[in-house]
Design an enzyme around this catalytic site. Structure first.
Site, PDB file in Angstrom:
ATOM      1  CB  SER A 124      40.343  35.537  36.329  1.00 19.06           C
ATOM      2  OG  SER A 124      41.536  36.190  36.670  1.00 19.06           O
ATOM      3  CE1 TYR A 148      42.715  30.537  36.499  1.00 16.40           C
ATOM      4  CE2 TYR A 148      43.749  32.890  36.488  1.00 16.40           C
ATOM      5  CZ  TYR A 148      42.577  31.874  36.722  1.00 16.40           C
ATOM      6  OH  TYR A 148      41.867  32.262  37.988  1.00 16.40           O
ATOM      7  CE  LYS A 152      39.175  30.862  35.548  1.00 17.41           C
ATOM      8  NZ  LYS A 152      37.896  30.281  36.173  1.00 17.41           N
TER       9      LYS A 152
END
Length: 358
Positions: A124, A148, A152
């Site tokens: 991302s 989050y 990643k």
């Protein structure tokens, strides 16, 4: 030889499955359906006219994952499974770290056990954190600002260390920006559970009458209209980027990182106006405080993917809005689940076929 797609029933996963099947690949799908519907996969089969095995299991279950690999000769893995809501990750960080990290560890361990060394990872643009400038290239430093994004970023580092330990791996890390849109057929699209975390499904649900108004998180950013600016990319373009990255992995070992975006930034209100233009609907909205972890402006320099993968996003913002609207019009309540299971692929597997459903 089979391409395993984890999270294949999700928004990006289902569109990627369409591209893989239409390109002639055999696939198997693994999904725990925590935030997706088996109906999406039935419709993938309907669109492509092809059947494929689906495993309703969780990557956290190492034994069941092992059985998937023992059932197939897997050539490569496209890993899209994972928790993905920024706000939720801020409020439940341990849940995100455990789920996203452990599931990837299990996947890489099982791949190594079965000698599978071709891997496409769904990363991302959130790994870039607060970029000092735009457009963002792959050489920018990473520094995610929320749990989050940090999952990643950490997984990216794990994969780089994995490749350093064994150069037989072929790994593509895809840092993609903000997918919107839907398949041109209107049969598959974004269908979030509960209140949408992403902009476009919130807009379409307001337009169809499921919600009273759009919530705009912040209008005091240093942008043209005060709302956040993002690089919105059509999900079909994004899915084709996965196909190109897979082809690169299959051709030779190595590790590469690619931005998948359009290279253009649109504010929240730019998207609202574009949607109103193509739909003929007015989108009422209210402004509230910024969300924790959000940034002002984020858009890609996608030239590396164009140069090395031969990939470029080709659909504009109006087409993205039009396809999103057609999906919502044809599916006002999202997916209707019609599930039929078959034990043809083991105790937790079932087949998707045009004549069977799922």
């Amino acid at each position: 030889m089979t391409i395993l797609v984890t999270g294949g029933a999700g928004y990006i996963g289902s569109h990627t499955c369409v591209e893989l099947l239409q390109a002639g690949y055999d696939i198997a799908v693994l999904d725990n359906f925590s935030n997706s519907s088996p109906e999406a996969l039935r419709r993938v089969s309907e669109i492509t006219g092809k059947e494929f095995p689906v495993y309703a299991i969780d990557l956290l279950n190492l034994d069941e994952l092992d059985r998937v690999f023992s059932n197939h000769t897997i050539q490569a893995v496209i890993h899209l499974a994972g928790l993905k809501a920024v706000g939720e990750s801020v409020s439940s960080p341990m849940h995100y770290y455990y789920s996203n990290m452990t599931s990837t560890f299990h996947l890489c361990e099982t791949m190594s056990k079965y000698g599978v060394h071709r891997f496409v990872f769904s990363s991302s643009a959130t790994v870039y954190g607060l970029p000092e400038s735009v457009p963002i290239t792959e050489k920018f430093p990473v520094g995610a600002t929320n749990p989050y994004g940090r999952t990643k970023q950490m997984i990216e580092q794990v994969l780089q260390d994995l490749y350093a330990s064994n150069p037989a791996w072929g790994i593509s890390i895809l840092r993609y920006f903000n997918p919107i849109g839907a398949h041109k057929s209107g049969r598959i699209g974004e269908d979030p559970s509960g209140i949408p975390n992403n902009l476009m499904p919130f807009i379409t649900q307001v337009a169809i009458g499921r919600r009273d108004q759009l919530t705009v998180y912040g209008n005091d950013y240093p942008t043209s209209d005060g709302t956040g600016v993002r690089d919105y990319i059509h999900v079909a373009d994004l899915a084709q980027g996965h196909l190109r990255a897979l082809e690169k992995c299959l051709s030779a070992p190595g590790l590469d990182i690619y931005n998948l975006g359009t290279g253009k930034g649109y504010s929240v209100l730019d998207v609202v106006r574009a949607f109103e233009k193509v739909s003929g609907r007015t989108i009422p909205y209210t402004v509230v405080d910024r969300r924790p972890g959000d940034i002002a402006t984020c858009y890609a320099d996608p030239s590396k993917a164009q140069h090395e993968l031969g990939w470029k996003a080709v659909r504009d913002i109006e087409e993205m809005c039009e396809d999103s609207w057609q999906w919502q019009l044809r599916n006002p309540e999202g997916y209707k689940e019609m599930v039929t299971t078959s034990q043809a692929n083991g105790p937790r597997g079932f087949l998707v076929a045009p004549s069977l459903g799922v």
